[in-house]
Design an enzyme around this catalytic site. Structure first.
Site, short mmCIF file in Angstrom:
data_model
loop_
_atom_site.label_atom_id
_atom_site.label_comp_id
_atom_site.label_asym_id
_atom_site.label_seq_id
_atom_site.Cartn_x
_atom_site.Cartn_y
_atom_site.Cartn_z
N ASP A 71 96.60 43.24 32.23
CA ASP A 71 95.89 42.02 31.10
C ASP A 71 95.99 41.40 32.83
OD1 ASP A 71 93.68 41.43 29.19
OD2 ASP A 71 94.63 39.95 29.14
N SER A 72 94.66 41.00 32.95
CA SER A 72 94.38 40.61 33.86
C SER A 72 92.79 39.54 34.60
CB SER A 72 93.88 41.02 35.55
OG SER A 72 93.39 42.57 35.18
N PHE A 156 86.09 47.21 42.12
CA PHE A 156 85.45 47.11 41.17
C PHE A 156 85.81 45.19 40.53
CE2 PHE A 156 89.44 46.91 40.04
CZ PHE A 156 90.41 46.33 38.71
N GLY A 157 84.69 45.30 39.60
CA GLY A 157 84.86 44.20 38.87
C GLY A 157 84.00 42.80 39.72
N TYR A 158 85.13 41.98 40.11
CA TYR A 158 84.76 41.00 40.88
C TYR A 158 84.66 41.30 42.07
CZ TYR A 158 84.39 38.27 36.71
OH TYR A 158 83.43 37.79 35.17
N HIS A 184 96.29 41.21 43.82
CA HIS A 184 97.47 40.51 42.29
C HIS A 184 98.13 41.85 41.57
CE1 HIS A 184 93.24 41.74 41.73
NE2 HIS A 184 93.59 41.70 40.17
N ARG A 185 97.68 43.37 40.78
CA ARG A 185 97.95 44.34 40.51
C ARG A 185 98.91 44.43 41.17
NH1 ARG A 185 93.75 45.19 39.50
NH2 ARG A 185 93.77 44.12 37.62
#
Ligand SMILES: O=P(O)(O)OP(=O)(O)OP(=O)(O)OC[C@H]1O[C@@H](n2cnc3c(O)ncnc32)[C@H](O)[C@@H]1O
Ligand SMILES: [Mg+2]
Length: 201
Positions: A71-72, A156-158, A184-185
């Site tokens: 979860d991030s 992906f995403g931001y 982070h991941r």
């Protein structure tokens, strides 16, 4: 490559691609919850840790396999940490990256360069089984700045609006392997593997 060890409790194609590279490089095979017909868990937690646990427990319960969940989110200082836990659904529709980015850039319109600091945060949880009372939990952070306009078409995403100031590249401009090293991941997974080194993985 080892036999399948766990199910990855995510339906995000971008995340799964990153896990494929990160875990593949480490020699670990996994299945995704989608491949096993598992629906998404309800993310009703109020923290990244709670939501990662909910996702992992849901997938472990449904499959009987150990489960790994992430979860991030993106936490922006000038917005009091938003979109944070709600990063995937910031603009209302889950996973609409374009709309999320547009909403973020609008919210940051008048924020000067020095105050555009932000970080991605990831919590990764491994449950050995659905009722595991000793989850292995690891966290990772990636600090940067929010750009004024999107750059790059990777990730992906931001990613297109998140600048890594040390490299002067947006997260969407990195080669995937480099993003995985800095992100982070990637950091959370490295920390998880360290915790598991002499036990399970
Ligand atoms: O819950 P799963 O199925 O894993 O997929 P999700 O996309 O809903 O994942 P989260 O609930 O953890 O929400 C995380 C959101 O934060 C953002 N995010 C997380 N990591 C990111 C990254 O590496 N690059 C860009 N955006 C990221 C992105 O908008 C994600 O949708
Ligand atoms: Mg989610």
């Amino acid at each position: 490559m080892s036999p399948v060890k766990f199910v990855v409790a995510s339906s995000n194609a971008g995340k799964l691609a990153e896990f494929r590279d990160l875990l593949g490089a480490a020699g670990y095979a996994f299945v995704t919850q989608g491949e096993l017909g598992v629906e998404d868990a309800e993310e009703t937690g109020l923290t990244f840790v709670e939501n990662a646990l909910l996702k992992a427990r849901h997938a472990a319960r449904a499959t009987g396999l150990p489960a790994l969940a992430d979860d991030s989110g993106l936490c922006v200082d000038a917005l009091g940490g938003a979109p944070g836990l709600y990063s995937a659904r910031y603009a209302g529709v889950h996973g609409d990256a374009q709309a999320n980015i547009a909403k973020l850039l609008a919210a940051m319109k008048d924020v000067p360069a020095a105050q555009r600091t932000a970080h991605f945060h990831a919590v990764i949880v491994l449950l050995r089984h659905a009722d595991d009372p000793q989850p292995v939990i690891a966290e990772g952070r990636w600090s940067g700045l929010i750009l004024e306009a999107p750059r790059g078409d990777g990730g992906f995403g931001y990613d297109p609006v998140f600048l890594d100031p040390e490299n002067n590249l947006s997260a969407a401009e990195f080669e995937p392997a480099i993003k995985n090293r800095l992100s982070h991941r990637g950091r959370a997974l490295a920390a998880l593997r360290q915790k598991l080194a002499d036990t399970w993985l």
